[in-house]
Design a protein around this motif. Structure first.
Motif, PDB file in Angstrom:
ATOM      1  N   TRP A   1       0.833  -1.205   0.000  1.00  0.00           N
ATOM      2  CA  TRP A   1       0.000   0.000   0.000  1.00  0.00           C
ATOM      3  C   TRP A   1       0.868   1.255   0.000  1.00  0.00           C
ATOM      4  O   TRP A   1       0.580   2.226  -0.692  1.00  0.00           O
ATOM      5  CB  TRP A   1      -0.914   0.008   1.222  1.00  0.00           C
ATOM      6  CG  TRP A   1      -1.944  -1.077   1.216  1.00  0.00           C
ATOM      7  CD1 TRP A   1      -2.439  -1.736   0.128  1.00  0.00           C
ATOM      8  CD2 TRP A   1      -2.607  -1.637   2.349  1.00  0.00           C
ATOM      9  NE1 TRP A   1      -3.360  -2.675   0.504  1.00  0.00           N
ATOM     10  CE2 TRP A   1      -3.486  -2.637   1.871  1.00  0.00           C
ATOM     11  CE3 TRP A   1      -2.543  -1.403   3.715  1.00  0.00           C
ATOM     12  CZ2 TRP A   1      -4.301  -3.383   2.710  1.00  0.00           C
ATOM     13  CZ3 TRP A   1      -3.356  -2.140   4.562  1.00  0.00           C
ATOM     14  CH2 TRP A   1      -4.219  -3.121   4.070  1.00  0.00           C
TER      15      TRP A   1
ATOM     16  N   LEU B   1       2.143   1.880  -3.347  1.00  0.00           N
ATOM     17  CA  LEU B   1       1.087   2.428  -4.191  1.00  0.00           C
ATOM     18  C   LEU B   1       0.962   3.938  -4.008  1.00  0.00           C
ATOM     19  O   LEU B   1       0.805   4.690  -4.975  1.00  0.00           O
ATOM     20  CB  LEU B   1      -0.259   1.769  -3.849  1.00  0.00           C
ATOM     21  CG  LEU B   1      -0.562   0.392  -4.421  1.00  0.00           C
ATOM     22  CD1 LEU B   1      -1.874  -0.136  -3.842  1.00  0.00           C
ATOM     23  CD2 LEU B   1      -0.648   0.451  -5.937  1.00  0.00           C
TER      24      LEU B   1
ATOM     25  N   ASN C   1       2.806   6.809  -6.734  1.00  0.00           N
ATOM     26  CA  ASN C   1       1.896   7.614  -7.552  1.00  0.00           C
ATOM     27  C   ASN C   1       1.861   9.081  -7.104  1.00  0.00           C
ATOM     28  O   ASN C   1       0.955   9.827  -7.490  1.00  0.00           O
ATOM     29  CB  ASN C   1       0.494   7.021  -7.516  1.00  0.00           C
ATOM     30  CG  ASN C   1       0.389   5.730  -8.312  1.00  0.00           C
ATOM     31  OD1 ASN C   1       0.222   5.743  -9.526  1.00  0.00           O
ATOM     32  ND2 ASN C   1       0.526   4.602  -7.623  1.00  0.00           N
TER      33      ASN C   1
ATOM     34  N   THR D   1      -9.341   1.999  -8.346  1.00  0.00           N
ATOM     35  CA  THR D   1      -8.316   1.011  -8.691  1.00  0.00           C
ATOM     36  C   THR D   1      -8.796  -0.371  -8.287  1.00  0.00           C
ATOM     37  O   THR D   1      -8.882  -0.685  -7.105  1.00  0.00           O
ATOM     38  CB  THR D   1      -6.992   1.323  -7.960  1.00  0.00           C
ATOM     39  OG1 THR D   1      -6.607   2.651  -8.261  1.00  0.00           O
ATOM     40  CG2 THR D   1      -5.902   0.357  -8.378  1.00  0.00           C
TER      41      THR D   1
END
Length: 762
Positions: free
Chosen positions: A632, A635, A639, A658
């Motif tokens: 996580w 992620l 980004n 997502t």
């Protein structure tokens, strides 16, 4: 134990009979009259008093022509004969002389003030005089239990029950003592015997509920606490027990009675509202199926919902945050429609009148405060909010108080504390607002003002100059964690009993290092842990330290609310606690060491402050359980999302679109649904993770005895015992490592465990 327990009518009748048989007629008459004052229809007392008065009238003045000695002897014989006849007529059972009330009260005073040895000695002396007084054996059992002589306490309670088989209080006391010994089935049976003796014993129902929870029989536990609430609708203990049991129940009823009870859990400060979140969401998702599946929200969507469901929805919104993606989306739409209604764009707006009476707009303002404004806000909503804030400010400049609906609507998106004109008005003029608005202003503004005042008073014990410590402090100054509102307060007991409760089924012979323990909470956060400890640990003095003054101010304000006075709050860095002279009987360090640059260095400092033979509670992240957290974090950082409020909002909005297993798993964590919790979960400046072999080696290096893992219930340990029945104490770390590999989510929260420091050589 209540003082009224000392003398029931039955016991008073027995005492009067004893006095009558011994020739103390005037005392017997006095007792019968006292019974009739409270119970004028008691026929046994009426008949006995009438017979005694006739007897006393007959014997008065007789024997004047005989020698005094002869007359006295014959008089006594007649009295004895009359007494025997009276006993036969009333068919009274074997008499049980009872101790005087003032003697029982004296012993209770010793017990309640902690003078246990005096209470034991006095009770045993009184038992010599009144060997058939069940109340004395019950009191002795309580004293022995407090002294840690559990098996003797059991024997004393059994003796009380042998004398008086329907003694409900003794049955419950026996049950709780058997529970301490791990004899859960026998404890449950004792509670049932108490209920059979006294069908409206709230204490017995609640005790049975607690025992059934630990046995994993949660549906039965819920039923017990519901029954206790039926007997006494005001029982807070029953409501808290209901909430604790309900969090583990799989099949949730959707009837009105359940909805009302769950709603009450959200409204009561002494009940941990998070315990009923899952049940509430299950019910609401069932009731709102149509609304949740609709692509858009129409004006009439809320008009057909049952009033009880609307009330539950409002109570949940006001009580604590929602932790469900579908319900969050629905509620975001409701909030948006309220904003559109205010803006006059009512073509597709929610029919506000349909829900105004339920206070949903007010409740949404509470919800935004609870989740720290983490819900996504569109550009269109931001434009409307700017217009709303401008309208409020303009009106206040002209001397008008802001409208309640305007304030609630703005507060459902933005913190009112950040709007200077509203903050100043609330601090100065909140007394003029309606009661409901005052309650909200207290939560949204006045509490923050109080925390600002407290912050100026927090003492600083050490400097904070370590780079990681400075960065961690900065994070928690911005986002104090966790923001909590209610707690279920348990019974105060010796801290060694609290430790044994945590490490059950391991039952250690723990020797307290002090009857008045000095306890250090190292990294106390916003105060939930030290407040619970200060209340639960009998006769304790607690020092609670943290890096963040914002967290400490929140904690101290909550301690004021709960009237907890045995806590001292101070700012300090664990790495510098070696500068203190104080040493502690107990240290709790939960979820702190793994956020330090060198966790073992922090542990070394804490152990320097721990007395020989003292106890330490440690909580560390599990590497196995948190592997997904790393995904996580990648992620988010990969980004370009940061830890600002807008950055976390954007991350959540992106994640919802997502479709990946990682995204779906993150939606299931409660930390996803508030700003401070999400930041702590995914954007922390420092984090270490451990394995059980690493923990085992750490404990060996510092000569710490592992006492057992702490879980909120016995379910995980039940699974372990099924896998490793040859370790009934659940303390074999090699076995636990195997068990975690087979069940990787067992320590998803953290490893939480108790250890004992090596005692000094004699």
């Amino acid at each position: 134990m209540s003082s009224s327990e000392a003398f029931s009518v039955e016991q008073l009748l027995d005492e009067a009979s004893v006095n009558r048989d011994a020739g103390r007629l005037e005392e017997a008459v006095r007792i019968y009259r006292s019974i009739l004052q409270e119970h004028p229809q008691n026929t046994e007392a009426q008949k006995a008093l009438h017979g005694l008065q006739k007897l006393m009238k007959k014997t008065s003045g007789k024997g004047s022509g005989r020698s005094g000695r002869k007359a006295k002897t014959k008089g006594k014989a007649r009295l004895a004969k009359a007494g025997s006849a009276a006993r036969l007529k009333s068919a009274r059972p074997k008499t049980r002389p009872q101790p005087p009330d003032y003697e029982v009260q004296r012993l209770l005073a010793h017990y309640n003030s902690g003078q246990l040895l005096e209470a034991e000695a006095g009770t045993r002396q009184l038992i010599q005089k009144f060997p058939r007084a069940a109340i004395l054996y019950n009191l002795l059992g309580a004293v022995l239990g407090e002294l840690g002589r559990t098996e003797e306490a059991v024997a004393s309670y059994v003796q009380a029950i042998n004398i008086k088989q329907d003694y409900a209080e003794a049955h419950v006391n026996l049950a709780m003592t058997l529970k301490k010994l791990g004899l859960m089935d026998q404890a449950a049976e004792s509670c049932r015997l108490a209920i059979a003796a006294e069908p409206e014993s709230i204490r017995a129902y609640n005790a049975l509920g607690h025992i059934l929870r630990e046995l994993g029989r949660f549906d039965e536990a819920v039923a017990c606490h519901v029954q206790a609430r039926t007997v006494d609708p005001d029982s807070v203990e029953a409501l808290a027990g209901f909430a604790e049991a309900l969090q583990h129940v799989q099949s949730i009823k959707t009837d009105i009675h359940f909805m009302k009870l769950i709603g009450l859990c959200f409204e009561h400060d002494a009940v941990t509202s998070e315990n009923v979140v899952a049940a509430s969401q299950t019910i609401l998702k069932s009731v709102l199926q149509k609304q949740l599946s609709a692509e858009t929200l129409s004006p009439s969507d809320l008009t057909g919902i049952a009033p009880q469901a609307i009330e539950l929805l409002g109570a949940h919104l006001k009580g604590t945050m929602f932790v469900d993606a579908d319900l969050e989306m629905f509620l975001s739409h409701v909030r948006c429609k309220f904003l559109e209604t205010w803006s006059g764009d009512d073509a597709d707006a929610l029919n506000a009148d349909a829900v105004a009476d339920a206070g949903l707009l007010e409740a949404l303002a509470y919800q935004a405060f609870h989740n720290e404004y983490i819900w996504h806000v569109t550009d269109d909503e931001n434009a409307r909010l700017e217009a709303l804030e401008t309208k409020i400010a303009r009106g206040m400049q002209e001397g008008a108080a802001p409208g309640e609906s305007d304030l609630y609507l703005l507060a459902s998106y933005r913190p009112l504390w950040a709007v200077e004109c509203i903050r100043n008005w609330a601090i100065k003029d909140h007394g003029a607002a309606s009661g409901r608005l005052r309650d909200f202003l207290r939560l949204a503004i006045l509490n923050s003002e109080r925390e600002r005042e407290i912050s100026q008073q927090i003492e600083c014990l050490t400097s904070i100059d370590n780079d990681v410590s400075v960065a961690v402090r900065s994070q928690y100054e911005e986002n104090p964690y966790p923001r909590w509102h209610s707690i279920s307060v348990g019974t105060s007991m010796p801290y060694t009993d609290l430790i044994n409760k945590d490490i059950a089924p391991h039952n250690c012979a723990l020797k307290p290092t002090s009857p008045n323990p000095e306890i250090l909470i190292a990294g106390c956060g916003t105060g939930k842990q030290p407040i619970l400890t200060a209340i639960a640990a009998q006769n304790s003095n607690v020092l609670a330290v943290d890096l963040s003054k914002s967290s400490l101010s929140y904690a101290k304000r909550k301690a004021e609310e709960f009237k907890v006075r045995n806590i001292r709050f101070a700012q300090a860095d664990i790495l510098k606690l070696g500068e203190l002279e104080s040493r502690f009987d107990v240290i709790e360090c939960s979820g702190v060491l793994h956020h330090m640059a060198d966790p073992e260095a922090g542990l070394k400092v804490l152990l320097q402050r721990l007395k020989p033979g003292g106890f330490i509670n440690i909580a560390l992240y599990s590497d196995i359980a948190r592997k997904q957290m790393g995904t996580w974090g990648e992620l988010a950082s990969g980004n370009g999302f940061d830890s600002s409020l807008q950055g976390m909002r954007d991350f959540r909005a992106w994640l919802k679109q997502t479709d990946s297993p990682e995204a779906r798993a993150l939606h299931l964590t409660s930390d996803f649904y508030s700003a401070s919790m999400l930041r702590d979960l995914m954007f922390h400046v420092q984090e270490h993770r451990f394995t059980i072999p690493q923990i085992s080696a750490l404990l060996d290096r510092h000569k710490l005895e592992f006492l057992g893992f702490r879980f909120t219930d016995l379910i995980s340990k039940s699974g372990y015992l099924n896998r490793f029945p040859n370790d009934p104490d659940c303390i074999d770390l090699e076995n636990w490592h195997v068990f975690e590999q087979e069940s990787p989510n067992v320590f998803l929260g953290m490893y939480q465990f108790w250890c004992r420091k090596e005692a000094e050589a004699a």
